[in-house]
Design a protein around this motif. Structure first.
Motif: not given
Length: 147
Positions: A21-25, A29-33, A127-131
């Motif tokens: 689920a974290l990975g999906r978020v 949001y295009a996390l580059q790290n 979850l999406e909001e917090k991440v």
């Protein structure tokens, strides 16, 4: 101009479902790290204290650590304590990301040096909001210490 590679986000999470689920978020949001997962506290400490010496681990220390508390083997509280007591690791921001909203857990984690404590929500929208907040604050807005 020389580009500096982004430091990884270390997620210490034993639940495959929660990590997925974290990975999906992160992707949304295009996390580059790069995202690195340790499934228990022992593996996290091996990585952090190995300082990239093992061929399977990246050479850079993480930009931030998302740390679950209830882990098999060495629990998150112990990982937090070790990280914050280690002069090489103590400046890495540690964000506790746990299902526990127990006041004692929150107080203990801040006493041990946690930089933030967030309760892991059950529904995906929360979850999406917090991440998204973690990404914006810790990885886009904050000035983090050098590796």
């Amino acid at each position: 101009m020389v580009s500096v590679p982004l430091r990884p986000v270390l997620v210490v999470e034993d639940s495959t479902e929660d990590f997925t689920a974290l990975g999906r978020v992160f992707r949304k949001y295009a996390l580059q790290n790069p995202v690195l997962r340790c499934e228990d506290g022992d593996q996290a400490l091996e990585y952090l204290q190995g300082r990239g010496k093992l061929s399977a681990w990246p050479q850079a220390m993480p930009a931030i650590i998302l740390l679950d508390l209830n882990l098999p083997g060495t629990d998150g509280r112990t990982v937090l304590d070790v990280v914050k007591q280690d002069p090489y690791l103590h400046s890495i921001p540690v964000i506790i990301f746990s299902t526990s909203s127990n006041t004692k857990d929150v107080e203990d984690c801040y006493r041990l040096g946690a930089n933030s404590y967030l309760t892991k929500p059950i529904d995906f929208a929360s979850l999406e909001e917090k991440v998204q907040l973690i990404i914006r604050y810790w990885l886009q807005s904050s000035e983090l210490p050098a590796a």
